[in-house]
Design a protein around this motif. Structure first.
Motif, PDB file in Angstrom:
ATOM      1  N   ASN A   1       0.780  -1.220  -0.038  1.00 48.14           N
ATOM      2  CA  ASN A   1      -0.107  -0.221   0.058  1.00 48.14           C
ATOM      3  C   ASN A   1       0.788   1.343  -0.094  1.00 48.14           C
ATOM      4  N   GLY A   2       1.980   0.983  -0.328  1.00 44.58           N
ATOM      5  CA  GLY A   2       3.039   2.223  -0.141  1.00 44.58           C
ATOM      6  C   GLY A   2       3.479   2.599   1.242  1.00 44.58           C
ATOM      7  N   ASN A   3       3.103   1.856   2.043  1.00 42.56           N
ATOM      8  CA  ASN A   3       3.497   1.989   3.705  1.00 42.56           C
ATOM      9  C   ASN A   3       4.684   1.632   4.094  1.00 42.56           C
ATOM     10  N   VAL A   4       5.680   2.133   4.843  1.00 41.73           N
ATOM     11  CA  VAL A   4       7.030   1.512   5.332  1.00 41.73           C
ATOM     12  C   VAL A   4       6.508   0.441   6.407  1.00 41.73           C
ATOM     13  N   ILE A   5       6.966  -0.950   6.167  1.00 39.42           N
ATOM     14  CA  ILE A   5       6.730  -1.786   7.052  1.00 39.42           C
ATOM     15  C   ILE A   5       7.821  -1.822   8.211  1.00 39.42           C
ATOM     16  N   GLY A   6       9.026  -1.577   7.568  1.00 39.77           N
ATOM     17  CA  GLY A   6      10.147  -1.482   8.526  1.00 39.77           C
ATOM     18  C   GLY A   6      11.404  -1.585   7.980  1.00 39.77           C
TER      19      GLY A   6
END
Ligand code: URP
Length: 362
Positions: free
Chosen positions: A162-167
């Motif tokens: 989704n374009g989020n930074v997971i880690g």
């Protein structure tokens, strides 16, 4: 030589004439394969399409830094868009993909390329492309950690679909070999062996020199990785004979898939540097030989991408194969972790004595 996957060589897959034509026109290697698992009665197949990108630099190292970075961004965007069109769900870029591998020089101006893992320009590009293609992107960069007094790390940022930074994960082992003067620039990582649970499977990232450390590979396996990427930058004279062996062996030993990616091309720097070996000063590292490939837990592997060209390697991985091979060979089950832990506990003590039983007749 490349093993057997469910009794057959790993099969090539067509991505269609359009993608093949655009890769040829843009002069990058494009290959695709499929790894299978045996059919099961209680679980459906769990197939994920995974991609690896190898890239050269696309402006000379004498060009203004902003132009150098932009030229690589433009090229990588082109290849990631092709991966998106090919339906890739998880994609990994090479180590420090956004900059020349200038760590041979020991010159500090190259740290200007370091950027925030969460909000720097290369992460922003990956977030945009991840959102656009609904794809997880592993984004290995030179990280500037402003919160800790501008500490610099070699970091893989995992961007979700989704374009989020997971880690993020920071490179655990820093080389001190040949011209790989990386310890001048960044520190040994402090993130352990994280496994990122994504929409498409559990992934880990063993950055470059960590591939020479079996326990580093093992750390990701113990945390449940199904695919471990090995984004690298390494040159022919130093490591090419090891390259086909190490990632493939890690896949076997840990019952997971490995995607090994190497940088490609020869990068020439403005000022000569020496290797401290008495040989004349020189201006390049040697040839980064590409040759990215996938290896599977059953010891099969794909052919490699080109030695001298940018490339995109795509593979369909049936993740069910990991459990099937764990059940068949039982490597995890038969390991003696308690015994290893006890030995390591003794080994790290300052008063450690090697357990050597000497022939009394000597
Ligand atoms: N980038 C990096 O760690 N290279 C070291 C050389 C090697 O591991 O082959």
């Amino acid at each position: 030589m490349y093993g057997w996957n469910c009794g057959k060589p790993v099969a090539a897959v067509s991505l269609g004439p359009e993608l093949a034509a655009s890769a040829a026109a843009a002069s990058y290697d494009l290959q695709a394969y499929r790894f299978q698992a045996a059919p099961e009665q209680l679980r459906p197949p769990r197939v994920v399409r995974v991609g690896l990108v190898q890239n050269s630099i696309h402006a000379p190292t004498t060009a203004p830094f902003v132009e150098q970075r932009q030229a690589i961004h433009d090229r990588v965007r082109q290849i990631v868009d092709a991966a998106g069109a090919a339906g890739v769900q998880v994609l990994c870029l090479q180590e420090a993909w956004h900059m020349p591998f200038a760590f041979c020089t020991r010159e500090k101006q190259w740290t200007e390329f370091a950027e925030s893992a969460e909000a720097g320009p290369s992460t922003r590009l990956c977030r945009e492309l991840a959102r656009k293609h609904g794809m997880v992107i592993v984004n290995p960069i030179l990280e500037r950690d402003e919160a800790h007094g501008d500490t610099i790390w070699n970091t893989a940022v995992v961007v979700g679909n989704n374009g989020n930074v997971i880690g993020k994960h920071r490179k655990n082992h820093i080389p001190r070999v040949g011209d790989f003067n990386e310890s001048t620039y960044y520190m040994e990582g402090n993130t352990g062996h994280p496994v990122f649970e994504t929409a498409f499977g559990k992934i880990g990232v063993n950055i470059c020199y960590g591939r020479h450390h079996p326990m580093n590979w093992q750390g990701f396996g113990l945390n449940g990785a199904e695919v471990v990427f090995n984004p690298s930058a390494t040159v022919g004279e130093l490591s090419e004979p090891m390259w086909p062996v190490e990632a493939r062996n890690a896949a076997i030993a840990n019952s997971y898939y490995v995607g090994a990616i190497n940088r490609v091309g020869t990068e020439t720097f403005p000022n000569a540097f020496t290797s401290g070996d008495g040989k004349p000063a020189h201006k390049d590292f040697g040839h980064f030989y590409g040759s990215s490939y996938f290896a599977a837990p059953d010891a099969s592997r794909t052919p490699s991408l080109a030695r001298n060209k940018d490339g995109l390697l795509v593979a369909d991985l049936d993740l069910n194969l990991c459990q099937q091979i764990r059940d068949k060979w039982g490597f995890r089950m038969t390991a003696r972790y308690d015994m290893y832990a006890e030995q390591l506990g003794r080994y790290v003590r300052h008063d450690f004595q090697p357990q050597v039983i000497k022939d009394p007749s000597l």
